[in-house]
Scaffold this active site. Structure first.
Site, mmCIF file in Angstrom:
data_model
loop_
_atom_site.group_PDB
_atom_site.id
_atom_site.type_symbol
_atom_site.label_atom_id
_atom_site.label_comp_id
_atom_site.label_asym_id
_atom_site.label_seq_id
_atom_site.Cartn_x
_atom_site.Cartn_y
_atom_site.Cartn_z
ATOM 1 N N LYS A 196 40.429 53.569 17.431
ATOM 2 C CA LYS A 196 39.397 53.436 16.399
ATOM 3 C C LYS A 196 38.580 52.154 16.562
ATOM 4 C CE LYS A 196 40.224 57.213 13.918
ATOM 5 N NZ LYS A 196 39.256 58.341 13.939
ATOM 6 N N GLU A 203 35.446 55.391 5.435
ATOM 7 C CA GLU A 203 36.522 56.201 4.891
ATOM 8 C C GLU A 203 37.704 56.035 5.825
ATOM 9 O OE1 GLU A 203 34.270 57.431 6.914
ATOM 10 O OE2 GLU A 203 35.616 58.276 8.420
ATOM 11 N N SER A 210 46.438 57.968 21.403
ATOM 12 C CA SER A 210 45.347 57.354 20.645
ATOM 13 C C SER A 210 45.770 56.175 19.786
ATOM 14 C CB SER A 210 44.667 58.415 19.778
ATOM 15 O OG SER A 210 45.614 59.025 18.923
#
Lengths: 395, 261
Positions: free
Chosen positions: A86, A108, A375
């Protein structure tokens, strides 16, 4: 009228008029800065010196031997600063916000990884940051809530609807519409109105670009299969994108089947969803016959979303990528498996990709290569996995 | 066939009156309550009524309408049920009726505009369908003579011109940025905003978002051809439940008086 921001029939800009000017302004700014050498250099310096890129491509020797099929490599996005992929997107978007002169950034978050990444970059750039998070997710990811607050962000709980990721997005969109002139909305996945799906993919595509270079150095050839988990789909688009033209490379997305796709409790959008219009895009959504968005369920707060990014819907419709559904139980087993076999604790989201890999790798030949996109790291999930297994670690 | 919305505005113009447009969420308190409220609003001097079709995720709405939508959905309100309700209403009234609903509700209902025509709906307002996606439903709406009402906001700026060009019925001017809901004050520079609108609009333009009583309706009406009131009505349903109709009548009369004064 010319349609912009489409992947086949998917995508578009289905948002209220109040935010359209901001969407257009963002599109214009992004089109400019993505070709601006100064911006590109700044972003790559941040990737390298702040996010710790390039991330490792790790050869999983024990897993390869244990599964007895393809040679398995793991792309270690879990080793990035803040613990997941991210950060790549947060750096890109918040740097863009800075260049656009925005003072306030909202986001969010589901599992909290995007919220943490955004809060981190806002701290770095001295920008005000507010993160919307479903109340239920705040409970299952309490550690990440505290991390965001530690980083100086305000975390606002969302009680409406199912109190999870989709509701956090609804609330962030309402905030954006209200504070449109000062605020930059940093969307965490390859979703929302154009240009977000394209822009977020561009900020994540470095994963695939690095992986391709690294596998060519290690093996001298392309992989045969690339596996990634899919909620909205940003880490998967990130690693898939550079391989799309290489048609010999099979692309596999692992979506969340929760308690099973034949129960009401899942988030398996591609397996069970239908074409619809929601959250700014035409894509595939879990919904009822009248188009009411369905409640979703997954052990993973990050995959607990009733839709999927439009580029994935397109890759699915053209047959370029395959999507498989992984249950909570399979994901938890993969979580434990990777921890024990390789000494790597994956995020429960990424564990869905590991679970898919465990099914596919044994069907492949030893001269074939698979890359799993890991991830994120699993520290945030340890408590929840313990609870799932009925172990009390709170004393 | 002429659209009832155009006929209504022609009638209002002839009488030199401003339009009072109200909004209510279908099925909030049950279809029967909605039906009674619609007829009572007409009696109290309302000119056009928007019927909200509840959606699971109404991103353009503030708390009042979000909760009303949730209540209506919990009662089992469906698009099919709304169409049946409108068909019953059409036997009793000729007031222009619009459906306010989200794009996915239309998208998932392939014969949507045929049904609208059949039951006597005159237009739709789709908050998540901006100018850029305007042609998503255009062909079938046009084929059935159903107007798609366009919205403009104080941050639309140079978009107003192109939006006004495709607008039908009336232009829905959002008084201030943000979501629906009553407001204590408006921060928008109305002279500038309506100056921009007046330059482009060839059809009537009405203002919504934040109007809560006769006084605000009166003040804002000098800028425009009418006002749109939603949350202030929906609040009455939330507060008074099955006894809301007299309260709705009261506030509509007050709004009418404010506009006519």
């Amino acid at each position: 009228m010319e349609k912009i921001g489409r992947f086949g029939e998917f995508g578009g800009q289905y948002v209220p008029e109040t935010v359209m000017n901001a969407v257009s302004e963002l599109l214009e700014a992004y089109e400019h800065y993505k070709n601006d050498p100064v911006f590109i250099q700044e972003l790559h310096d941040l990737y390298r010196n702040y996010a710790f890129r390039p991330s490792l491509l790790y050869y999983a020797d024990k897993m390869t031997k244990d599964l007895g099929g393809a040679k398995i490599y793991i792309k270690r996005e879990d080793l990035n600063h803040t613990g997941s992929h991210k950060i790549n997107n947060a750096l890109g978007q918040v740097l863009l916000a800075k260049h656009m002169g925005k003072k306030r950034v909202i986001a969010e978050t589901g599992a909290g990884q995007h919220g943490v990444a955004t809060a981190t970059v806002c701290a770095y750039f001295d920008l005000e940051c507010e993160v919307y998070m479903g109340r239920e997710d705040m409970e299952r990811q309490a550690l990440n809530v505290y991390r965001m607050e530690l980083l100086g962000a305000k975390v606002t709980g969302v009680d409406s609807g199912t109190a999870t990721l989709k509701d956090a997005i609804n609330e962030a969109m309402r905030d954006w519409a209200t504070n449109i002139e000062t605020t930059f909305y940093c969307i965490g996945s390859v979703m929302g109105p154009h240009p977000y799906p394209t822009m977020v993919r561009d900020f994540q595509k470095i994963i695939g670009e690095e992986a391709k270079k690294q596998i060519m150095e290690a093996e001298g050839k392309l992989p045969d299969c690339v596996v990634a988990c899919v909620g909205g789909g940003s880490n998967a688009m990130g690693i898939f994108y550079d391989f799309i033209p290489d048609t010999s490379v099979r692309l596999v997305g692992a979506e969340a089947a929760g308690r099973g796709i034949d129960t009401p409790d899942h988030a398996a959008t591609i397996s069970k969803g239908d074409l619809g219009i929601f959250h700014g895009m035409k894509s595939i959504f879990l919904q009822n016959d009248e188009g009411q968005i369905a409640p979703v369920f997954s052990i993973s707060a990050g995959l607990d979303y009733p839709g999927i990014g439009p580029e994935h819907a397109w890759l699915h419709s053209t047959g370029r990528a395959d999507y498989v559904a992984i249950t909570d139980e399979e994901a938890v087993q993969a979580f434990e498996y990777l921890s024990k076999v390789e000494g790597i604790i994956p995020a429960v989201e990424s564990a869905h990709a590991v679970a898919a890999a465990r099914k596919i790798a044994p069907t492949m030949r030893p001269d074939q290569i698979m890359i799993i996109n890991l991830s994120g790291r699993g520290d945030k999930d340890v408590q929840q996995i313990a609870r799932y297994r009925g172990v009390n670690i709170n004393g | 066939m002429a659209n009832r919305i155009d006929e209504k505005f022609a009638e209002l113009k002839a009488q030199n009156k401003k339009a009072l447009i109200t909004y209510i969420v279908a099925g909030d308190g049950g279809y029967e309550l909605t039906e009674k409220a619609v007829l009572a609003m007409e009696q109290a001097g309302v000119d056009i009524i928007e019927i909200g079709v509840p959606f699971s995720d109404p991103i353009a709405e503030g708390g009042t309408i979000q909760m009303a939508s949730q209540r209506a959905l919990q009662r089992g309100t469906t698009l099919k049920g709304v169409f049946e309700m409108v068909a019953r209403l059409r036997e009793k009234t000729n007031i222009p009726l619009l459906l306010m609903l989200y794009a996915n509700t239309i998208f998932r209902s392939p014969d949507f505009f045929d049904k609208c025509k059949e039951v006597g709906i005159d237009g739709v307002i789709v908050p998540d369908l901006p100018f850029e996606e305007h042609d998503e439903f255009k062909a079938s709406a046009d084929a059935n003579g159903i107007y798609n009402i366009s919205l403009v906001t104080p941050v639309s700026h140079d978009r107003i011109k192109k939006i006004a060009k495709v607008a039908q019925g009336f232009l829905y001017c959002v008084s201030s940025v943000g979501v629906t809901g009553v407001r204590d004050k408006f921060s928008t520079d109305f002279d500038k905003f309506f100056g921009e609108i007046a330059e482009s609009a060839k059809i009537p333009y009405c203002v919504g978002f934040g109007i809560r009583d006769g006084e605000t309706a009166h003040k804002i009406s000098r800028h425009c051809n009418g006002v749109i009131v939603g949350s202030a009505i929906v609040n009455k349903v939330a507060e008074f439940g099955q006894d809301a109709v007299p309260e709705i009548t009261k506030i509509c009369r007050e709004l009418r008086a404010g506009l006519d004064s």
